[in-house]
Enzyme design. Structure first.
Site, mmCIF file in Angstrom:
data_model
loop_
_atom_site.group_PDB
_atom_site.id
_atom_site.type_symbol
_atom_site.label_atom_id
_atom_site.label_comp_id
_atom_site.label_asym_id
_atom_site.label_seq_id
_atom_site.Cartn_x
_atom_site.Cartn_y
_atom_site.Cartn_z
ATOM 1 N N CYS B 114 0.879 -1.162 0.000
ATOM 2 C CA CYS B 114 0.000 0.000 0.000
ATOM 3 C C CYS B 114 0.923 1.219 0.000
ATOM 4 C CB CYS B 114 -0.921 0.014 1.216
ATOM 5 S SG CYS B 114 -2.008 1.456 1.226
ATOM 6 N N CYS B 117 -0.669 4.313 2.123
ATOM 7 C CA CYS B 117 -1.061 4.251 3.531
ATOM 8 C C CYS B 117 -0.665 2.892 4.081
ATOM 9 C CB CYS B 117 -2.560 4.513 3.592
ATOM 10 S SG CYS B 117 -3.247 4.543 5.214
ATOM 11 N N SER B 118 -1.609 2.101 4.521
ATOM 12 C CA SER B 118 -1.284 0.819 5.130
ATOM 13 C C SER B 118 -2.415 -0.168 4.906
ATOM 14 C CB SER B 118 -1.048 1.016 6.620
ATOM 15 O OG SER B 118 -2.164 1.682 7.176
ATOM 16 N N CYS B 119 -3.125 -0.037 3.777
ATOM 17 C CA CYS B 119 -4.238 -0.949 3.498
ATOM 18 C C CYS B 119 -3.691 -2.374 3.414
ATOM 19 C CB CYS B 119 -4.937 -0.559 2.200
ATOM 20 S SG CYS B 119 -5.736 1.052 2.336
#
Lengths: 113, 216
Positions: B114, B117-119
């Site tokens: 990701c 972000c941090s999906c």
């Protein structure tokens, strides 16, 4: 290219394709408050109060300095507070008062901010 | 959930010798309590969610992968619609996201990232490792995946295409690793024990029976 031009072209969270060093295989046990923060995010999403998209935008709008210096869940909780202010669900005064109240339960809290 | 009733709160905190909460933890507690007081969220909801989150660990993903290896019909459904197939198994999703399962083959190796972000497929794997959320992996996975995989000890032959899938708020991915050779007689449970979190991110392959034996 001027230095500021890059700030315009890239959001502070946008990492794809940048140069970076080796991957440090770091992992840490999540602190209880970090897990609660994550649970809060899920609940706010389920209730359609803060979506994942809004959360990401909330973090981006903290600006590059905060994005760079705060840890992951520190960014989240500050972003949630800002979004809840914008949606008039909470006010800054209420939060400040409640934070004082929470801190007062722990006599040893260091006020070093 | 941390409750601090007047009778026990202070004594308990002292007895456990917990470090005092920091600024951000105080903010988390304050936001949560205000939302409950205002009845924006229910009093027990956070605690219930924490219990659900504790059940979402890579072990859940490993079971799903092993099942896909032994049950072609399940694998076909999983690849066609990841979310619906997992919901049939009782795995709820917390967010309004799709789940796309990416199958590794002799010709294609998948890896997920990701960049923004941090999906992450949290519903199946739990919370992501720190390195997945930090700059080096997010920056480089899309630019030089072969070098990144090599840092994880995974050498992908030049003839194999590497596909990097960049997650978003509404589309998450899970890698379905290749079933290792020499596992023809393995039970579903034994197969699941070969599937690590990192194999489902795509930075390594599923363990071979020999490698697992060595790591014991």
């Amino acid at each position: 290219m001027s230095q500021t031009e890059d700030l315009v072209k890239r959001l502070p969270t946008e990492m794809g394709g940048l140069d970076a060093g080796p991957i440090q295989r770091t992992e840490h046990e999540y602190a209880p408050w970090e897990k609660r923060c994550h649970a809060l995010a899920n609940i706010l999403d389920i209730h359609k109060i803060i979506s994942t998209e809004e959360k990401r935008r909330g973090v981006e709008s903290l600006g590059a300095e905060m994005v760079g210096k705060l840890t992951y869940y520190e960014r989240w909780i500050v972003a949630f507070a800002n979004i809840l202010f914008q949606k008039a669900i909470l006010t800054p005064e209420e939060l400040a008062k409640k934070m004082d109240e929470v801190a007062a339960r722990h006599p040893a809290v260091q006020h070093n901010e | 959930m941390n409750t601090h009733d007047d009778d026990h709160g202070h004594a308990a905190a002292t007895a456990q010798d917990d470090p005092p909460p920091g600024y951000y933890e105080i903010m988390e507690t304050a936001v949560r309590e205000l939302l409950v007081e205002k009845e924006v969220i229910g009093g027990g909801e956070i605690r219930q969610m924490l219990e659900v989150m504790d059940t979402r660990t890579p072990a859940l993903g490993s079971k799903i992968v092993a099942r896909a290896w032994v049950d072609p019909e399940f694998r076909a459904r999983l690849l066609a619609n990841g979310r619906a197939t997992l919901e049939e198994l009782g795995i709820d999703f917390f967010e309004d996201t799709q789940l796309i399962v990416l199958e590794n083959t002799d010709k294609v190796h998948n890896v997920i990232v990701c960049t923004l972000c941090s999906c992450y497929p949290r519903e199946i794997l739990g919370l992501p490792p720190d390195w997945y959320k930090l700059k080096p992996y997010r920056a480089r996975a899309v630019k030089e995946p072969r070098a990144v995989l090599a840092e994880f000890g995974t050498v992908i032959p030049d003839g194999v295409e590497i596909r990097v899938s960049d997650s978003t708020a509404i589309v998450r991915y899970l890698v379905l690793p290749q079933r290792p050779e020499g596992t023809e007689n393995f039970s579903e449970e034994e197969l699941a024990s070969l599937v690590t979190r990192d194999a489902m991110i795509g930075v390594v392959r599923a363990n071979t029976p020999e490698k697992k034996e060595k790591s014991r």
